[in-house]
Design an enzyme around this catalytic site. Sequence first.
Site, PDB file in Angstrom:
ATOM      1  N   GLU A  12       0.842  -1.191   0.000  1.00 47.02           N
ATOM      2  CA  GLU A  12       0.000   0.000   0.000  1.00 47.02           C
ATOM      3  C   GLU A  12       0.881   1.246   0.000  1.00 47.02           C
ATOM      4  O   GLU A  12       2.064   1.203   0.335  1.00 47.02           O
ATOM      5  CB  GLU A  12      -0.908   0.010   1.233  1.00 47.02           C
ATOM      6  CG  GLU A  12      -1.847  -1.170   1.340  1.00 47.02           C
ATOM      7  CD  GLU A  12      -3.056  -1.050   0.425  1.00 47.02           C
ATOM      8  OE1 GLU A  12      -3.115  -0.076  -0.369  1.00 47.02           O
ATOM      9  OE2 GLU A  12      -3.945  -1.916   0.493  1.00 47.02           O
ATOM     10  N   TYR A  61      -7.163   3.961 -20.828  1.00 49.99           N
ATOM     11  CA  TYR A  61      -7.617   3.490 -19.517  1.00 49.99           C
ATOM     12  C   TYR A  61      -7.190   4.512 -18.468  1.00 49.99           C
ATOM     13  O   TYR A  61      -6.034   4.967 -18.467  1.00 49.99           O
ATOM     14  CB  TYR A  61      -7.016   2.128 -19.184  1.00 49.99           C
ATOM     15  CG  TYR A  61      -7.511   1.595 -17.867  1.00 49.99           C
ATOM     16  CD1 TYR A  61      -8.718   0.919 -17.782  1.00 49.99           C
ATOM     17  CD2 TYR A  61      -6.787   1.806 -16.693  1.00 49.99           C
ATOM     18  CE1 TYR A  61      -9.209   0.475 -16.572  1.00 49.99           C
ATOM     19  CE2 TYR A  61      -7.260   1.361 -15.476  1.00 49.99           C
ATOM     20  CZ  TYR A  61      -8.475   0.694 -15.420  1.00 49.99           C
ATOM     21  OH  TYR A  61      -8.966   0.255 -14.219  1.00 49.99           O
ATOM     22  N   ASN A  93      -5.042   6.144  -5.673  1.00 50.20           N
ATOM     23  CA  ASN A  93      -5.738   6.776  -4.551  1.00 50.20           C
ATOM     24  C   ASN A  93      -4.794   7.574  -3.667  1.00 50.20           C
ATOM     25  O   ASN A  93      -5.159   7.983  -2.561  1.00 50.20           O
ATOM     26  CB  ASN A  93      -6.498   5.735  -3.718  1.00 50.20           C
ATOM     27  CG  ASN A  93      -5.574   4.680  -3.132  1.00 50.20           C
ATOM     28  OD1 ASN A  93      -4.357   4.841  -3.096  1.00 50.20           O
ATOM     29  ND2 ASN A  93      -6.158   3.584  -2.658  1.00 50.20           N
ATOM     30  N   GLU A 129      -1.416  -2.092 -10.220  1.00 45.49           N
ATOM     31  CA  GLU A 129      -1.986  -2.944 -11.265  1.00 45.49           C
ATOM     32  C   GLU A 129      -2.866  -2.165 -12.230  1.00 45.49           C
ATOM     33  O   GLU A 129      -3.098  -2.606 -13.351  1.00 45.49           O
ATOM     34  CB  GLU A 129      -2.776  -4.095 -10.630  1.00 45.49           C
ATOM     35  CG  GLU A 129      -4.170  -3.770 -10.146  1.00 45.49           C
ATOM     36  CD  GLU A 129      -4.216  -2.931  -8.868  1.00 45.49           C
ATOM     37  OE1 GLU A 129      -5.295  -2.424  -8.519  1.00 45.49           O
ATOM     38  OE2 GLU A 129      -3.164  -2.800  -8.197  1.00 45.49           O
ATOM     39  N   LYS A 130      -3.355  -1.009 -11.811  1.00 43.62           N
ATOM     40  CA  LYS A 130      -4.191  -0.193 -12.697  1.00 43.62           C
ATOM     41  C   LYS A 130      -3.439   0.138 -13.979  1.00 43.62           C
ATOM     42  O   LYS A 130      -4.015   0.165 -15.070  1.00 43.62           O
ATOM     43  CB  LYS A 130      -4.609   1.082 -11.983  1.00 43.62           C
ATOM     44  CG  LYS A 130      -5.421   0.858 -10.715  1.00 43.62           C
ATOM     45  CD  LYS A 130      -5.608   2.146  -9.953  1.00 43.62           C
ATOM     46  CE  LYS A 130      -6.283   1.901  -8.609  1.00 43.62           C
ATOM     47  NZ  LYS A 130      -5.466   1.062  -7.707  1.00 43.62           N
TER      48      LYS A 130
END
Length: 418
Positions: A106, A251, A256, A266-267
């Site tokens: 994270e 895309y 965040n 992974e986005k």
Amino acid sequence: MNAEFEFVSVILGSIYLNITKTFFDTLNTKENHRPKILIWSKPYRKIEWYLPDLPGENGGCDITVNRSEYERSEAVLFFMKSCVSNDLPDPTKRSPNQAFVWWAHESPWTVLHYYHYELKDFNNYFNWTMTYRRDSDVLASFAPTPSLDYFLYKFGRQNEMTEAELLERPTMSEDRFREEIGLLMSKKTKMISWVVSDCKVVAGAAKRMQLVEEMTKDGLLDVDRYGKCANRPIANDVNVLLETIKKYKFYLSFENSLHCRDYITEKTFYNAIVGGIVPVINGPTREDVSAILPKRSFIHLEDFENLNKLAEYLKYLDSNDTAYLEYFNWWKEPGTHIIPRYGFNFGPQHENSNSSNWFQFWKAEDVIQRGMMEFEWKRFGLYHLCRKLRNKEHITTSKVVADLNQWWYGTESEECIR
């Protein structure tokens, strides 16, 4: 009595360390020994923890979550989400040939403000860090595992690569490139997609929702949304995801967290790079993205003075295939053959690559189709850790992370932490 007890404890501790050291020394002299990684603090999801042998490695590592294997484990891995100071093994009773590794995937903002973890209790406890950041001891990128060597190269860690010849040749010929581009473009029928399932759990998620609302206001851009936030959920299966979004040209890879060092998830790597879509990125700095991703493989939001300019540029690319396809010229760059593109099952294997070995290893029916897509994002770091253990770096190098709190938080920008 207290002095006698303390003396006996010291003697027993010394005997313990000598026996454990002898055990590890014996193990590490054996041929074909498979190092063991103990996951002491387990991630929140139940995952079948194992590592297939990596192609070209002549072996691998075993993974266990059984704490009774502690004394036989070369590395003990402490996952950030479940690592608490009152549930840690005594560092005075560990073997000197054993690495304690702190693992986080994270962003620092999320670790600090969502999970409320300050790390001041862990000074001088861990030997290695394992995160997506370039300055981690163990690189745990969100990139696909087959691209491990490529990103080690990108991160300036050539001495840790096993496929050093990776960058000696272009990926494919012009004829092959045109063939693959034709396959890619035959799927493109729509413009922009976005998959998001965290609408407001963390502050950055709410901000990106607001940003997309502004992007689509008054018909500025048309964005097809998927995921829980759009009431259009997608199965936790990367092939289903890629099959759903492969028809789009762009895309939205919106993180965040803002300007957290190297935080590219992974986005970008899966939903866009692997999926054969140009990512429009917001979150990491442009400098970090440029240093990590293949050159000219992305569009960064901060390159535009406002959303109107961004919309104008995306519409231009949508109407001009020649200009759009310049964002795929990286496919021809040396080393990039190891990055899977436009899906696992959508396209041929690539010339001048070891893809036959890799695709056998990285087959879709492995852990991914069983609803464990997240495991692949973690496997990258586990393989890099395994390499270091097989190279005996836990024995030949001595290190301790003196101030984990400073390393993780103190080196970040104000935008990331606030």
